[in-house]
Design an enzyme around this catalytic site. Structure first.
Site, PDB file in Angstrom:
ATOM      1  N   HIS A   1      -4.263  -5.495  -8.937  1.00 52.18           N
ATOM      2  CA  HIS A   1      -5.209  -4.451  -8.506  1.00 52.18           C
ATOM      3  C   HIS A   1      -6.634  -5.016  -8.623  1.00 52.18           C
ATOM      4  CE1 HIS A   1      -6.730  -0.454  -7.743  1.00 52.18           C
ATOM      5  NE2 HIS A   1      -7.599  -0.638  -8.724  1.00 52.18           N
TER       6      HIS A   1
ATOM      7  N   LEU B   1       4.943   4.012  -5.510  1.00 54.78           N
ATOM      8  CA  LEU B   1       6.385   3.958  -5.725  1.00 54.78           C
ATOM      9  C   LEU B   1       6.844   5.100  -6.623  1.00 54.78           C
ATOM     10  CD1 LEU B   1       6.689   0.117  -6.268  1.00 54.78           C
ATOM     11  CD2 LEU B   1       7.244   1.431  -4.202  1.00 54.78           C
TER      12      LEU B   1
ATOM     13  N   MET C   1       0.821  -1.216   0.000  1.00 52.89           N
ATOM     14  CA  MET C   1       0.000   0.000   0.000  1.00 52.89           C
ATOM     15  C   MET C   1       0.857   1.268   0.000  1.00 52.89           C
ATOM     16  SD  MET C   1      -2.775  -1.484  -0.254  1.00 52.89           S
ATOM     17  CE  MET C   1      -4.041  -0.248  -0.013  1.00 52.89           C
ATOM     18  N   ARG C   2       1.775   1.336  -0.956  1.00 48.34           N
ATOM     19  CA  ARG C   2       2.628   2.509  -1.107  1.00 48.34           C
ATOM     20  C   ARG C   2       2.686   2.867  -2.585  1.00 48.34           C
ATOM     21  NH1 ARG C   2       3.940   5.410   2.776  1.00 48.34           N
ATOM     22  NH2 ARG C   2       5.794   6.078   1.647  1.00 48.34           N
TER      23      ARG C   2
HETATM   24  C1  GRF Z   1      -5.753  -7.244  -2.871  1.00 41.46           C
HETATM   25  O1  GRF Z   1      -7.123  -6.972  -3.077  1.00 41.46           O
HETATM   26  C2  GRF Z   1      -4.942  -6.669  -3.990  1.00 41.46           C
HETATM   27  O2  GRF Z   1      -5.602  -6.661  -5.209  1.00 41.46           O
HETATM   28  C3  GRF Z   1      -4.713  -5.260  -3.532  1.00 41.46           C
HETATM   29  O3  GRF Z   1      -4.497  -5.368  -2.140  1.00 41.46           O
HETATM   30  C4  GRF Z   1      -5.200  -6.522  -1.654  1.00 41.46           C
HETATM   31  C5  GRF Z   1      -4.228  -7.362  -0.887  1.00 41.46           C
HETATM   32  O4  GRF Z   1      -4.871  -8.439  -0.245  1.00 41.46           O
HETATM   33  N1  GRF Z   1      -3.611  -4.642  -4.235  1.00 41.46           N
HETATM   34  P1  GRF Z   1      -3.989  -9.584   0.401  1.00 41.46           P
HETATM   35  O5  GRF Z   1      -3.098  -8.937   1.458  1.00 41.46           O
HETATM   36  O6  GRF Z   1      -3.207 -10.243  -0.663  1.00 41.46           O
HETATM   37  O7  GRF Z   1      -4.988 -10.506   1.052  1.00 41.46           O
END
Ligand code: GRF
Length: 219
Positions: free
Chosen positions: A108, A92, A89-90
């Site tokens: 995504h 880049l 969640m960053r």
């Molecule tokens: C997923 O929905 C992915 O698409 C998004 O972040 C979420 C991560 O879920 N980028 P997890 O930690 O893999 O369960």
């Protein structure tokens, strides 16, 4: 076939990481899992699987670029061929991306280019869309904007709430993410005039038997 060294970056529960750990990635080997969130599920899953972990807390860095330089430094010893973002969640910056040109891959939870950014599933649900899904793509300096490698679509049902939709999308993420990473590791990612394409192969034909799997979409 020469091993293809992967580093997985994750911030959350790590179910996509788990799908990668459980899958046959062909020549792909997960060398390290790095997280910015102490104690997150992804780190626990990596430790349980005996994979090396790194923790780099973004809160210790005042600027994004400084954090990304620290990322580059932390990952350098692993000599990675690809960086795989599994819920990292960053955003880049080029500080990292320029070190791994066209070699950072993200999952995504929407059919990009629709619904980039945070809570894509919630955005899709709120918009009343009838078809949702997920996308594996190369990362560029934009937000969820790089070339598309693979997508899977799921229906939105009348009985859904946002959580039900999120889970239906997630189940598809766990299918197309490992399949695409394997294809990339097998050297089947090609740049053609119209964009990026995963070459045909027996595996790809097998993926295509899942009718919701759409590989090789134009970027
Ligand atoms: C997923 O929905 C992915 O698409 C998004 O972040 C979420 C991560 O879920 N980028 P997890 O930690 O893999 O369960």
């Amino acid at each position: 076939m020469k091993a293809v060294r992967l580093g997985v970056l994750a911030s959350g529960g790590g179910t996509n990481l788990q799908a990668l750990l459980d899958a046959d990635l062909g020549p792909g080997t997960i060398e390290v899992v790095l997280s910015n969130v102490p104690g997150c599920g992804a780190l626990e899953r990596a430790q349980k699987a005996g994979i090396k972990t790194e923790l780099l807390n973004h809160k210790a860095y005042k600027k994004r670029k400084l954090y990304d330089q620290a990322l580059v430094d932390a990952l350098a010893p692993y000599q990675l061929d690809y960086i795989v973002l599994a819920g990292f969640m960053r955003i880049l910056t080029p500080v990292l991306l320029d070190n791994y040109p066209q070699r950072v891959i993200n999952i995504h939870p929407s059919l990009l280019p629709a619904f980039p950014g945070l809570d894509a599933q919630g955005q899709a649900f709120a918009a009343g869309t009838k078809l949702a899904g997920c996308t594996v793509h190369l990362v560029d300096a934009g937000v969820d904007s790089g070339p598309i490698l693979a997508q899977a679509a799921v229906p939105v049902l009348a009985s859904d709430d946002a959580e039900a939709l999120r889970l239906r999308i997630l189940a598809q993420e766990h299918q197309i993410f490992p399949a695409t990473i394997r294809a990339v590791c097998e050297g089947r990612l090609k740049k053609i005039e119209q964009g990026y394409f995963l070459d045909s192969s027996p595996q790809r034909e097998a993926f295509l038997q899942n009718p919701s799997f759409i590989a090789g979409a134009k970027s």
